[in-house]
Scaffold this motif. Structure first.
Motif, PDB file in Angstrom:
ATOM      1  N   ARG A 298      15.797  -2.666  -3.820  1.00 24.86           N
ATOM      2  CA  ARG A 298      15.113  -2.088  -2.660  1.00 24.86           C
ATOM      3  C   ARG A 298      13.828  -1.414  -3.121  1.00 24.86           C
ATOM      4  NH1 ARG A 298      16.586  -1.758   2.395  1.00 24.86           N
ATOM      5  NH2 ARG A 298      15.781  -0.146   3.769  1.00 24.86           N
ATOM      6  N   PRO A 299      12.686  -1.793  -2.531  1.00 22.87           N
ATOM      7  CA  PRO A 299      11.431  -1.158  -2.943  1.00 22.87           C
ATOM      8  C   PRO A 299      11.416   0.311  -2.523  1.00 22.87           C
ATOM      9  CG  PRO A 299      11.054  -2.619  -1.079  1.00 22.87           C
ATOM     10  CD  PRO A 299      12.487  -2.794  -1.488  1.00 22.87           C
ATOM     11  N   GLU A 300      10.782   1.118  -3.355  1.00 20.88           N
ATOM     12  CA  GLU A 300      10.691   2.547  -3.069  1.00 20.88           C
ATOM     13  C   GLU A 300       9.306   2.843  -2.512  1.00 20.88           C
ATOM     14  OE1 GLU A 300      11.150   6.781  -5.457  1.00 20.88           O
ATOM     15  OE2 GLU A 300      11.720   4.910  -6.446  1.00 20.88           O
ATOM     16  N   PHE A 301       9.264   3.399  -1.307  1.00 27.02           N
ATOM     17  CA  PHE A 301       7.976   3.717  -0.712  1.00 27.02           C
ATOM     18  C   PHE A 301       7.767   5.219  -0.665  1.00 27.02           C
ATOM     19  CE2 PHE A 301      11.048   2.707   2.594  1.00 27.02           C
ATOM     20  CZ  PHE A 301      10.987   3.789   3.453  1.00 27.02           C
ATOM     21  N   ILE A 302       6.514   5.622  -0.455  1.00 24.04           N
ATOM     22  CA  ILE A 302       6.176   7.042  -0.493  1.00 24.04           C
ATOM     23  C   ILE A 302       6.979   7.801   0.564  1.00 24.04           C
ATOM     24  CG2 ILE A 302       3.875   6.696  -1.474  1.00 24.04           C
ATOM     25  CD1 ILE A 302       2.733   7.111   1.310  1.00 24.04           C
TER      26      ILE A 302
ATOM     27  N   LEU B 284       0.821  -1.204   0.000  1.00 25.26           N
ATOM     28  CA  LEU B 284       0.000   0.000   0.000  1.00 25.26           C
ATOM     29  C   LEU B 284       0.861   1.263   0.000  1.00 25.26           C
ATOM     30  CD1 LEU B 284      -2.878   1.287   0.268  1.00 25.26           C
ATOM     31  CD2 LEU B 284      -2.494   1.252   2.732  1.00 25.26           C
ATOM     32  N   LEU B 285       2.056   1.186   0.567  1.00 31.58           N
ATOM     33  CA  LEU B 285       2.894   2.369   0.741  1.00 31.58           C
ATOM     34  C   LEU B 285       4.002   2.491  -0.305  1.00 31.58           C
ATOM     35  CD1 LEU B 285       3.133   2.298   4.629  1.00 31.58           C
ATOM     36  CD2 LEU B 285       1.496   3.489   3.176  1.00 31.58           C
ATOM     37  N   LEU B 286       3.993   1.614  -1.295  1.00 30.43           N
ATOM     38  CA  LEU B 286       4.985   1.718  -2.357  1.00 30.43           C
ATOM     39  C   LEU B 286       4.636   2.880  -3.283  1.00 30.43           C
ATOM     40  CD1 LEU B 286       5.568  -2.055  -3.214  1.00 30.43           C
ATOM     41  CD2 LEU B 286       6.933  -0.564  -1.736  1.00 30.43           C
ATOM     42  N   VAL B 287       5.656   3.455  -3.903  1.00 29.72           N
ATOM     43  CA  VAL B 287       5.470   4.617  -4.777  1.00 29.72           C
ATOM     44  C   VAL B 287       4.414   4.363  -5.853  1.00 29.72           C
ATOM     45  CG1 VAL B 287       6.633   6.061  -6.501  1.00 29.72           C
ATOM     46  CG2 VAL B 287       7.750   5.577  -4.330  1.00 29.72           C
ATOM     47  N   GLY B 288       4.371   3.168  -6.411  1.00 33.77           N
ATOM     48  CA  GLY B 288       3.437   2.861  -7.492  1.00 33.77           C
ATOM     49  C   GLY B 288       2.055   2.418  -7.058  1.00 33.77           C
TER      50      GLY B 288
ATOM     51  N   VAL C 196      -3.674   7.600   0.536  1.00 35.53           N
ATOM     52  CA  VAL C 196      -2.736   7.536   1.664  1.00 35.53           C
ATOM     53  C   VAL C 196      -2.210   8.934   1.963  1.00 35.53           C
ATOM     54  CG1 VAL C 196      -0.485   6.673   2.422  1.00 35.53           C
ATOM     55  CG2 VAL C 196      -2.090   5.124   1.277  1.00 35.53           C
ATOM     56  N   GLU C 197      -1.774   9.648   0.938  1.00 36.68           N
ATOM     57  CA  GLU C 197      -1.214  10.986   1.138  1.00 36.68           C
ATOM     58  C   GLU C 197      -2.266  11.964   1.669  1.00 36.68           C
ATOM     59  OE1 GLU C 197       0.636  11.558  -2.698  1.00 36.68           O
ATOM     60  OE2 GLU C 197       2.545  10.756  -1.947  1.00 36.68           O
TER      61      GLU C 197
ATOM     62  N   VAL D 198      -2.943  11.353   9.875  1.00 38.30           N
ATOM     63  CA  VAL D 198      -2.762   9.909  10.055  1.00 38.30           C
ATOM     64  C   VAL D 198      -1.299   9.582   9.743  1.00 38.30           C
ATOM     65  CG1 VAL D 198      -3.451   7.597   9.278  1.00 38.30           C
ATOM     66  CG2 VAL D 198      -5.159   9.436   9.426  1.00 38.30           C
ATOM     67  N   ARG D 199      -0.686   8.760  10.577  1.00 39.55           N
ATOM     68  CA  ARG D 199       0.704   8.371  10.328  1.00 39.55           C
ATOM     69  C   ARG D 199       0.720   6.956   9.773  1.00 39.55           C
ATOM     70  NH1 ARG D 199       5.357   9.513  14.611  1.00 39.55           N
ATOM     71  NH2 ARG D 199       4.514   7.767  15.766  1.00 39.55           N
ATOM     72  N   PHE D 200       1.515   6.756   8.723  1.00 39.84           N
ATOM     73  CA  PHE D 200       1.691   5.449   8.088  1.00 39.84           C
ATOM     74  C   PHE D 200       3.130   5.001   8.305  1.00 39.84           C
ATOM     75  CE2 PHE D 200      -2.126   6.833   6.064  1.00 39.84           C
ATOM     76  CZ  PHE D 200      -2.798   5.682   5.679  1.00 39.84           C
ATOM     77  N   ASP D 201       3.296   3.925   9.056  1.00 38.45           N
ATOM     78  CA  ASP D 201       4.626   3.368   9.339  1.00 38.45           C
ATOM     79  C   ASP D 201       4.911   2.219   8.386  1.00 38.45           C
ATOM     80  OD1 ASP D 201       4.675   5.083  11.525  1.00 38.45           O
ATOM     81  OD2 ASP D 201       4.010   3.544  12.929  1.00 38.45           O
ATOM     82  N   ILE D 202       6.145   2.165   7.912  1.00 41.91           N
ATOM     83  CA  ILE D 202       6.553   1.074   7.030  1.00 41.91           C
ATOM     84  C   ILE D 202       7.701   0.323   7.684  1.00 41.91           C
ATOM     85  CG2 ILE D 202       8.047   2.593   5.669  1.00 41.91           C
ATOM     86  CD1 ILE D 202       7.268   0.774   3.249  1.00 41.91           C
TER      87      ILE D 202
END
Length: 150
Positions: free
Chosen positions: A120-124, A82-86, A93-94, A101-105
């Motif tokens: 390495r996956p790129e997250f927001i 859910l938090l990946l750039v794509g 989410v944004e 709201v805080r989103f922890d990865i």
């Protein structure tokens, strides 16, 4: 010094000497007027469950004044999708992040994906990295948050 002050100093010293793995939690949200504290666990890659987590966070913001509720979504395992750039739901989410709201990865999950795929996956960027997702949930629960696992 009073006994309670000595105990606080000893606890602080013990915390400072802990291995980094145990001291990985991010500080609690700065919401001094929050009457409700909720942590939403997101450990599933299913898009319906991810949509449900977003819906719950949105509904909580509608039901309570955003200053009166602290909401934290902790994503680990397949839930980090859910938090990946794509992510198709990135805008949602944004928008929730903009409302407090805080989103922890979970960085352990990110590291595992990198080892397994070589990339390495790129997250927001607005996501908050935590070393251990489940550890963050435990930390929040120990600090008065209600854990909800949709």
């Amino acid at each position: 010094m009073m006994r309670s002050q000595i105990l606080r100093v000893l606890m602080l010293l013990a915390w400072m000497t802990m291995p980094q793995a145990f001291a990985q939690q991010v500080p609690l949200q700065d919401k001094p007027f929050a009457e409700h504290k909720i942590v939403l666990q997101l450990s599933d890659g299913d898009v319906k469950k991810q949509a449900l987590v977003l819906s719950i966070a949105n509904n909580l913001l509608k039901a309570y004044d955003p200053d009166k509720v602290a909401i934290e979504v902790v994503a680990f395992g397949p839930g980090i999708e859910l938090l990946l750039v794509g992510s198709e739901r990135r805008k949602q989410v944004e928008s929730l992040i903009a409302q407090g709201v805080r989103f922890d990865i979970c960085l352990n999950t990110v590291d595992t994906i990198e080892r397994e795929t070589g990339k390495r996956p790129e997250f927001i960027p607005a996501g908050t990295p935590v070393q251990v997702g489940v550890g963050q949930i435990l930390f929040l629960a120990e600090n008065g948050y209600t854990v909800v696992r949709p």
